[in-house]
Design an enzyme around this catalytic site. Sequence first.
Site, PDB file in Angstrom:
ATOM      1  N   CYS A   1      -2.444  -6.707   5.679  1.00 24.78           N
ATOM      2  CA  CYS A   1      -1.759  -7.944   5.273  1.00 24.78           C
ATOM      3  C   CYS A   1      -1.019  -8.650   6.410  1.00 24.78           C
ATOM      4  O   CYS A   1      -1.368  -9.767   6.783  1.00 24.78           O
ATOM      5  CB  CYS A   1      -0.791  -7.640   4.131  1.00 24.78           C
ATOM      6  SG  CYS A   1      -1.596  -7.119   2.610  1.00 24.78           S
TER       7      CYS A   1
ATOM      8  N   GLU B   1       0.845  -1.188   0.000  1.00 24.76           N
ATOM      9  CA  GLU B   1       0.000   0.000   0.000  1.00 24.76           C
ATOM     10  C   GLU B   1       0.884   1.243   0.000  1.00 24.76           C
ATOM     11  O   GLU B   1       1.860   1.324   0.721  1.00 24.76           O
ATOM     12  CB  GLU B   1      -0.923   0.000   1.220  1.00 24.76           C
ATOM     13  CG  GLU B   1      -1.992  -1.076   1.157  1.00 24.76           C
ATOM     14  CD  GLU B   1      -3.047  -0.909   2.233  1.00 24.76           C
ATOM     15  OE1 GLU B   1      -3.634   0.181   2.329  1.00 24.76           O
ATOM     16  OE2 GLU B   1      -3.279  -1.883   2.968  1.00 24.76           O
TER      17      GLU B   1
END
Length: 430
Positions: free
Chosen positions: A260, A155
């Site tokens: 994640c 990200e």
Amino acid sequence: MNILIIGMGYVGVTTGLVFAELGWKVTGLDTDALKIQSLSEGKLSFYEPGLDILLSQHLQSDNIRFTSDPIQAIREHSVIFLCVGTPSDINGSADLQYVRNVAEHIGTNMNDYKLVAVKSTVPIDTNRKVRQWIREAQTSPHPFDVVSNPEFLREGSALYDSLHPDRIIIGSNSKQAVDTLKTLYRSINAPVLVTKPKTAEMIKYASNAFLATKISYVNELSRLCDKIGVNISDVTKGMGMDHRIGPHFLRAGIGYGGSCFPKDSKALLYTAKENDIQLSILEKVTEVNNSQASYFLNVWEEKLGGFDHRTIAILGISFKPNTDDLREAPSLAIMQHLLEKQAILRVHDPIAKLPSYLQGEFVQQFDSLEDTLDGADAIILCSEWTDYIGANWSQLRSVMGDYFIFDGRNKLDGKSLTDLGFYYYGIGNR
């Protein structure tokens, strides 16, 4: 080939736009009609640098379109990517309800051969389950393949990572399916590793768990460095010069977060437990990460002389810079801890907004750094946005009440700040 992407979240939108950039015609499918309308108007539901520009470009070129009609979308496309969420269940396992729902929709509505590529992060052996769910939902027999094609996006730099990946993993026993995916990725210069589906699924979990391990190892080491007067940043710089170790993911801080590492570590631990295997190192990784922020909060509280009724400026609430993602962000736990200590919080982030449960009389978010730091006794840097690293700290000091800076990411120039009259403390570098 026309590509269908199911699930218009972070991974799905990024995947769709990247395939459009590579020259393919893409359709994005999601049952959320409002999300589809926003995307069709060129509006993203999340922040990711560069994606908004790409969305506008490919809407205009008609390389991408969006729909909420699953029946027509499934029937019109032979290549389908599953990009739906797999959130953590209470026991740490990955919840596959959305994956199963999509698989059943495909089985019910397929009218010819389909290649189904699972890009969602899923537990080992999900590929087999998806095949089973599709087969059981079929109203008439049609051939199909299911392929594991995990994503490795960071990200904040997802667009670059997608166009310049370290590797492309394809888990399949079907030569036809492998050849099709290789064709889709042919414009990308990256090594392609073809494995069995279970192996591809394991590679994804093992990769994220290993990166989390590097972070927690250094974070735990930072506690020792803090005690014995050694600068952890110098230690990790020396470690990173060894090509066997490398410099990446060796910076000490208040812990990892995001969608994640925490979720995938829990899911891998759950899989190990289900197979009567103890991953003791990964268990410790999670334990260290869950306690890192609170450990240094205690250290910093001692330096400040207490947080109670002190005004604390929180800089950066997203779990990392260049994203608005608050999932598992260490800043949230830090703010909750400070509120329990009866601190008054003034918050800033260039993009992310405070969640509603933290908004209240003693927490206020400001648009400018000057307003955020006005009257603050201390600063806690939780996310290393460039806005903070490049800030005019000499000017900002003039609006503060006291001059403590607690650098939770070891990214500020401690010597320069000390020369300006700040009391600077980082992670493992007292």
